[in-house]
Motif scaffolding. Structure first.
Motif, PDB file in Angstrom:
ATOM      1  N   PHE A  12       0.816  -1.211   0.000  1.00 26.89           N
ATOM      2  CA  PHE A  12       0.000   0.000   0.000  1.00 26.89           C
ATOM      3  C   PHE A  12       0.855   1.268   0.000  1.00 26.89           C
ATOM      4  O   PHE A  12       0.325   2.371  -0.028  1.00 26.89           O
ATOM      5  CB  PHE A  12      -0.875   0.020   1.260  1.00 26.89           C
ATOM      6  N   ALA A  13       2.180   1.146   0.028  1.00 30.87           N
ATOM      7  CA  ALA A  13       3.062   2.303   0.179  1.00 30.87           C
ATOM      8  C   ALA A  13       3.072   3.165  -1.081  1.00 30.87           C
ATOM      9  O   ALA A  13       3.066   2.650  -2.201  1.00 30.87           O
ATOM     10  CB  ALA A  13       4.485   1.834   0.498  1.00 30.87           C
ATOM     11  N   PRO A  14       3.096   4.493  -0.932  1.00 28.45           N
ATOM     12  CA  PRO A  14       3.122   5.363  -2.106  1.00 28.45           C
ATOM     13  C   PRO A  14       4.354   5.173  -2.968  1.00 28.45           C
ATOM     14  O   PRO A  14       4.313   5.390  -4.186  1.00 28.45           O
ATOM     15  CB  PRO A  14       3.052   6.777  -1.514  1.00 28.45           C
ATOM     16  N   GLY A  56      -4.681  -7.211  -3.687  1.00 24.10           N
ATOM     17  CA  GLY A  56      -5.322  -6.067  -3.070  1.00 24.10           C
ATOM     18  C   GLY A  56      -6.205  -5.303  -4.039  1.00 24.10           C
ATOM     19  O   GLY A  56      -6.223  -5.556  -5.252  1.00 24.10           O
ATOM     20  N   ALA A  57      -6.929  -4.335  -3.500  1.00 22.72           N
ATOM     21  CA  ALA A  57      -7.831  -3.532  -4.323  1.00 22.72           C
ATOM     22  C   ALA A  57      -7.077  -2.727  -5.371  1.00 22.72           C
ATOM     23  O   ALA A  57      -7.632  -2.375  -6.419  1.00 22.72           O
ATOM     24  CB  ALA A  57      -8.639  -2.598  -3.418  1.00 22.72           C
ATOM     25  N   ASN A  58      -5.784  -2.442  -5.121  1.00 24.92           N
ATOM     26  CA  ASN A  58      -4.989  -1.680  -6.080  1.00 24.92           C
ATOM     27  C   ASN A  58      -4.383  -2.558  -7.180  1.00 24.92           C
ATOM     28  O   ASN A  58      -3.634  -2.069  -8.026  1.00 24.92           O
ATOM     29  CB  ASN A  58      -3.877  -0.901  -5.364  1.00 24.92           C
ATOM     30  N   GLY A  59      -4.710  -3.853  -7.140  1.00 26.31           N
ATOM     31  CA  GLY A  59      -4.196  -4.771  -8.150  1.00 26.31           C
ATOM     32  C   GLY A  59      -2.866  -5.404  -7.809  1.00 26.31           C
ATOM     33  O   GLY A  59      -2.382  -6.288  -8.524  1.00 26.31           O
ATOM     34  N   PHE A  60      -2.250  -4.963  -6.701  1.00 32.56           N
ATOM     35  CA  PHE A  60      -0.964  -5.516  -6.286  1.00 32.56           C
ATOM     36  C   PHE A  60      -1.189  -6.773  -5.443  1.00 32.56           C
ATOM     37  O   PHE A  60      -2.112  -6.831  -4.630  1.00 32.56           O
ATOM     38  CB  PHE A  60      -0.177  -4.500  -5.449  1.00 32.56           C
ATOM     39  N   TYR A  61      -0.323  -7.758  -5.616  1.00 36.51           N
ATOM     40  CA  TYR A  61      -0.364  -8.953  -4.778  1.00 36.51           C
ATOM     41  C   TYR A  61       0.384  -8.681  -3.475  1.00 36.51           C
ATOM     42  O   TYR A  61       1.392  -7.963  -3.466  1.00 36.51           O
ATOM     43  CB  TYR A  61       0.281 -10.137  -5.496  1.00 36.51           C
ATOM     44  N   HIS A  62      -0.110  -9.263  -2.388  1.00 38.93           N
ATOM     45  CA  HIS A  62       0.580  -9.111  -1.113  1.00 38.93           C
ATOM     46  C   HIS A  62       0.705 -10.451  -0.408  1.00 38.93           C
ATOM     47  O   HIS A  62      -0.149 -11.338  -0.550  1.00 38.93           O
ATOM     48  CB  HIS A  62      -0.097  -8.078  -0.217  1.00 38.93           C
ATOM     49  N   VAL A  63       1.785 -10.585   0.345  1.00 41.17           N
ATOM     50  CA  VAL A  63       2.161 -11.834   1.018  1.00 41.17           C
ATOM     51  C   VAL A  63       2.318 -11.550   2.507  1.00 41.17           C
ATOM     52  O   VAL A  63       2.837 -10.496   2.889  1.00 41.17           O
ATOM     53  CB  VAL A  63       3.484 -12.385   0.439  1.00 41.17           C
ATOM     54  N   ASN A  64       1.880 -12.478   3.337  1.00 37.19           N
ATOM     55  CA  ASN A  64       2.023 -12.324   4.791  1.00 37.19           C
ATOM     56  C   ASN A  64       3.404 -12.786   5.231  1.00 37.19           C
ATOM     57  O   ASN A  64       3.567 -13.673   6.079  1.00 37.19           O
ATOM     58  CB  ASN A  64       0.931 -13.102   5.535  1.00 37.19           C
TER      59      ASN A  64
END
Length: 246
Positions: A12-14, A56-64
């Motif tokens: 989510f970082a700019p 995510g909603a921004n289309g980026f994948y995220h991993v825990n």
């Protein structure tokens, strides 16, 4: 050109949004980043639990997991083909000198390099980063150059961009890592439950910041590009250790 993007500040970082937008002008971009801020995670892998991959909603994948987890998972399991380049960033702050040992931003790029992919870590040198435009433009320029002139072997580049507009940058210098003084002491405090807690102190000031270092280049208004290597062998001590063990 296929570009895998990651960071250590979270999906989510700019900084990563600016980087993805700029690199989309150079090639096909896939973003896989930690689900939360993992600054200082270094080259750690998560081995005690499974990892999850979500979009995510921004289309980026995220991993825990860690930045290293993100690149490892993407390259060895998620992507159908090997990316042409891994780019990590844009970090919210400098990664110069000793910072590279602890940096999750550099670690993500390092994992790409270890997996045989040319990789680059990009950081904006600012204590309060707001505008990532110039750093994103520099990253895109370097990626475009790689697209035109691919390296014969994988490289690992640590890029630090001074704060300001792209037109204000004086150019690009190839540098070596400088050195910092030792870190400031931990900060002792009390929790709301009256328990003693400790915060890691800030990094020390630059100690080796002379001509040719990343610190010096950035201070003079240049983009610093430092080629890194992973061989930790202290070859200069091998004879003395051999004699010591004889």
């Amino acid at each position: 050109m296929r570009i895998l993007i990651s960071n250590d500040d979270g999906y989510f970082a700019p900084g990563i949004e600016a980087l993805a937008a700029a690199l989309a002008q150079v090639g096909e971009v896939t973003v896989v980043a930690p689900e939360r801020d993992r600054s200082g995670a270094s080259n750690s892998l998560t081995l005690d639990r499974p990892l999850s991959l979500r979009r995510g909603a921004n289309g980026f994948y995220h991993v825990n997991g860690t930045p290293t987890d993100c690149v490892h998972l993407a390259v060895t399991g998620m992507l159908d083909t090997l990316p042409d380049m891994v780019v990590s960033g844009i970090n919210h702050g400098a990664n110069m000198g000793d910072d590279t040992i602890y940096s999750g931003t550099v670690a993500a790029a390092t994992e790409g390099y270890l997996l045989g992919v040319p990789s680059m870590a990009v950081s904006l040198v600012s204590k309060n980063p707001q505008d990532f435009t110039a750093a994103a433009q520099v990253a895109a320029e370097l990626a475009a150059r790689f697209k035109r002139q691919p390296m014969r072997q994988p490289v690992l580049l640590n890029v630090n961009v001074p704060e300001g507009a792209r037109g204000d940058l004086k150019g690009i210098k190839v540098t070596r890592l400088g050195r910092r003084h030792k870190a400031e002491p931990v900060i002792k405090s009390l929790s709301p439950r009256n328990e003693t807690i400790y915060w890691i102190g800030p990094a020390g000031e630059a100690q080796d910041a002379g001509e040719g270092t990343d610190f010096n280049a950035v201070a003079e208004g240049f983009v610093s590009v430092t080629p890194l290597q992973i061989d930790l062998t202290h070859t200069g001590q091998m004879p003395s250790i051999t004699a010591w063990l004889a």
